[in-house]
Design a protein around this motif. Structure first.
Motif, PDB file in Angstrom:
ATOM      1  N   GLU A  68     -10.359  -8.137  -3.184  1.00  8.92           N
ATOM      2  CA  GLU A  68     -10.141  -6.719  -2.926  1.00  8.92           C
ATOM      3  C   GLU A  68      -9.011  -6.180  -3.804  1.00  8.92           C
ATOM      4  O   GLU A  68      -8.059  -6.891  -4.129  1.00  8.92           O
ATOM      5  CB  GLU A  68      -9.777  -6.489  -1.457  1.00  8.92           C
ATOM      6  CG  GLU A  68     -10.845  -6.884  -0.460  1.00  8.92           C
ATOM      7  CD  GLU A  68     -11.985  -5.888  -0.392  1.00  8.92           C
ATOM      8  OE1 GLU A  68     -11.895  -4.828  -1.050  1.00  8.92           O
ATOM      9  OE2 GLU A  68     -12.961  -6.158   0.344  1.00  8.92           O
ATOM     10  N   LEU A  69      -9.130  -4.899  -4.179  1.00  8.57           N
ATOM     11  CA  LEU A  69      -8.082  -4.206  -4.910  1.00  8.57           C
ATOM     12  C   LEU A  69      -7.149  -3.531  -3.918  1.00  8.57           C
ATOM     13  O   LEU A  69      -7.592  -2.766  -3.064  1.00  8.57           O
ATOM     14  CB  LEU A  69      -8.690  -3.159  -5.846  1.00  8.57           C
ATOM     15  CG  LEU A  69      -7.716  -2.208  -6.552  1.00  8.57           C
ATOM     16  CD1 LEU A  69      -6.797  -2.968  -7.503  1.00  8.57           C
ATOM     17  CD2 LEU A  69      -8.482  -1.119  -7.302  1.00  8.57           C
ATOM     18  N   VAL A  70      -5.854  -3.835  -4.014  1.00 11.62           N
ATOM     19  CA  VAL A  70      -4.865  -3.178  -3.161  1.00 11.62           C
ATOM     20  C   VAL A  70      -3.909  -2.391  -4.056  1.00 11.62           C
ATOM     21  O   VAL A  70      -3.553  -2.822  -5.146  1.00 11.62           O
ATOM     22  CB  VAL A  70      -4.086  -4.193  -2.297  1.00 11.62           C
ATOM     23  CG1 VAL A  70      -4.989  -4.820  -1.260  1.00 11.62           C
ATOM     24  CG2 VAL A  70      -3.429  -5.273  -3.151  1.00 11.62           C
ATOM     25  N   THR A  71      -3.509  -1.218  -3.589  1.00 11.15           N
ATOM     26  CA  THR A  71      -2.656  -0.317  -4.362  1.00 11.15           C
ATOM     27  C   THR A  71      -1.417   0.030  -3.549  1.00 11.15           C
ATOM     28  O   THR A  71      -1.532   0.355  -2.363  1.00 11.15           O
ATOM     29  CB  THR A  71      -3.419   0.972  -4.712  1.00 11.15           C
ATOM     30  OG1 THR A  71      -4.635   0.636  -5.393  1.00 11.15           O
ATOM     31  CG2 THR A  71      -2.585   1.858  -5.621  1.00 11.15           C
ATOM     32  N   PRO A  72      -0.234  -0.028  -4.149  1.00 12.44           N
ATOM     33  CA  PRO A  72       0.998   0.254  -3.411  1.00 12.44           C
ATOM     34  C   PRO A  72       1.045   1.668  -2.831  1.00 12.44           C
ATOM     35  O   PRO A  72       0.602   2.630  -3.458  1.00 12.44           O
ATOM     36  CB  PRO A  72       2.092   0.067  -4.470  1.00 12.44           C
ATOM     37  CG  PRO A  72       1.504  -0.877  -5.463  1.00 12.44           C
ATOM     38  CD  PRO A  72       0.048  -0.513  -5.517  1.00 12.44           C
ATOM     39  N   VAL A  73       1.594   1.761  -1.635  1.00 12.70           N
ATOM     40  CA  VAL A  73       1.939   3.036  -1.011  1.00 12.70           C
ATOM     41  C   VAL A  73       3.471   3.081  -0.970  1.00 12.70           C
ATOM     42  O   VAL A  73       4.088   2.271  -0.271  1.00 12.70           O
ATOM     43  CB  VAL A  73       1.364   3.154   0.404  1.00 12.70           C
ATOM     44  CG1 VAL A  73       1.824   4.456   1.056  1.00 12.70           C
ATOM     45  CG2 VAL A  73      -0.154   3.079   0.372  1.00 12.70           C
ATOM     46  N   PRO A  74       4.100   3.984  -1.735  1.00 23.10           N
ATOM     47  CA  PRO A  74       5.563   3.965  -1.864  1.00 23.10           C
ATOM     48  C   PRO A  74       6.295   4.183  -0.542  1.00 23.10           C
ATOM     49  O   PRO A  74       5.750   4.681   0.443  1.00 23.10           O
ATOM     50  CB  PRO A  74       5.842   5.104  -2.850  1.00 23.10           C
ATOM     51  CG  PRO A  74       4.578   5.282  -3.606  1.00 23.10           C
ATOM     52  CD  PRO A  74       3.488   4.991  -2.614  1.00 23.10           C
ATOM     53  N   THR A  75       7.560   3.835  -0.559  1.00 22.47           N
ATOM     54  CA  THR A  75       8.467   3.998   0.566  1.00 22.47           C
ATOM     55  C   THR A  75       8.691   5.480   0.875  1.00 22.47           C
ATOM     56  O   THR A  75       8.650   6.328  -0.023  1.00 22.47           O
ATOM     57  CB  THR A  75       9.822   3.355   0.214  1.00 22.47           C
ATOM     58  OG1 THR A  75       9.595   2.003  -0.187  1.00 22.47           O
ATOM     59  CG2 THR A  75      10.787   3.396   1.374  1.00 22.47           C
ATOM     60  N   GLY A  76       8.911   5.776   2.137  1.00 20.94           N
ATOM     61  CA  GLY A  76       9.393   7.102   2.497  1.00 20.94           C
ATOM     62  C   GLY A  76      10.913   7.091   2.414  1.00 20.94           C
ATOM     63  O   GLY A  76      11.579   6.425   3.206  1.00 20.94           O
TER      64      GLY A  76
END
Length: 346
Positions: free
Chosen positions: A116-124
């Protein structure tokens, strides 16, 4: 290093160019001839690029300013939210909102399974410089506590996936996905090294300007790999003309050698130990098939009955090598019959 962050991969850089990274709002520090940076504790600092090193700190509308220092680099020194820092004589400045703090940890978008391809979700984030941006790194770790980690993404990797993502390799099943997110001030100047591999880079530590999270454990694949970005799979396999397989798995894996003929199928399974990360591209024109040996037993081959037989190596349900092998016909033992002689009546 005055805020310059440099990382190298065992001399693997193939090009070094200067890159100035900035968002739309980040034009202001460049007009100032300065860089807006972060300290490891999340506080801020500024660095003057040119000869002008006379700093001022002002209120938001720049109507009131005071001296802030005359050295090339200065700190935000606990300045309140909305303080504008600028070099004397310039009409624009960089807006500071107080030390960085984490509102929401970083994460990833995508399924946490092999292939699977996973993509970062940045920090709040809260606080910091106006116009700041994020640099992320994905890694896999041996434990849920984030120990013994290896990077699987890097922004300087030339073949990386969009958005700093990565495809979770089959050999990563059971390991734990880690994400690190470093906050960068607008106008930060870096040297960009074009890496030929995403693996083996220093792991970003958790600091005031870097948020870290363990996303979870990587599960087995539910389908074959479809994403084409990133490095090739970390599993390699070869099958010889006699049907003997060699298997390499960078992080270790369970491999199966299967052979089928005339409706009959036999299998042999082996737990392949970790062989380490692959060599850098260009070090060898073609890798030698040297790895763990996987072969079918003579009894299993005999059950196939001989003739043209299809062989395949599977890891996680995916075929990594396949070929056709002509097997010799099994030798049939001669049956020896004992004949009883009967005496006939005469």
């Amino acid at each position: 290093m005055f805020g310059l962050r440099m990382r190298f991969l065992l001399g693997a850089a193939i090009a070094i160019v200067a890159l100035a990274t900035a968002s739309a709002q980040a034009a202001r520090p460049f007009e100032l001839g300065a860089q807006t940076l972060y300290n490891a504790d999340g506080s801020g600092k500024l660095f003057a690029n040119g000869s002008n090193t006379t700093w001022e700190r002002c209120n938001p509308d720049l109507s009131v300013c005071e001296a802030a220092g005359t050295t090339r680099e200065i700190s935000t020194q606990g300045a309140p939210d909305g303080t504008v820092f600028k070099l004397q004589g310039n009409a624009t400045g960089a807006v500071w909102h107080g030390n960085l703090s984490i509102v929401a940890p970083p994460s990833v978008q995508g399924v946490l399974s092999a292939n699977e391809l996973v993509t970062p979700v940045p920090t709040g984030w809260q606080g910091g410089w106006d116009g700041s941006f994020d640099q992320t790194q994905l890694a896999v770790c041996e434990t849920p506590a984030g120990e013994d980690c290896t990077s699987i993404s890097d922004r300087k990797y030339v073949g990386g996936c969009e958005g700093g993502g990565a495809v979770l390799d089959l050999s990563l099943v059971g390991r734990y996905l880690r994400i690190a997110d470093r906050r960068m001030g607008p106008g930060t100047i870096e040297t960009l090294d074009a890496y030929t591999s995403p693996f083996g880079h220093p792991i970003m530590p958790a600091e005031g300007d870097t948020a870290v999270a363990i996303v979870g454990q990587i599960g087995p694949a539910t389908h074959e790999r479809t994403a084409t970005c990133g490095p090739k799979p970390l599993v390699e396999a070869w099958i010889s003309s006699s049907g003997v397989a060699k298997v390499l798995c960078a992080f270790g894996c369970q491999a199966t050698l299967a052979a089928g003929h005339a409706g009959r199928t036999v299998r042999a399974t082996l737990q392949v130990p970790a062989t380490g990360l692959p060599p850098l591209p260009g070090t060898s024109s073609a890798p030698e098939p040297s790895g763990s040996t996987l072969a079918l037993s003579p009894a299993a081959l005999k059950r196939l009955g001989g003739g043209r037989t299809r062989f395949a190596v599977e890891v996680g349900g995916q075929v990594f090598a396949g070929t056709s092998v002509k097997l010799p016909s099994p030798k049939h033992a001669k049956k020896h019959h004992k004949h009883k002689h009967r005496r006939g009546k005469r």
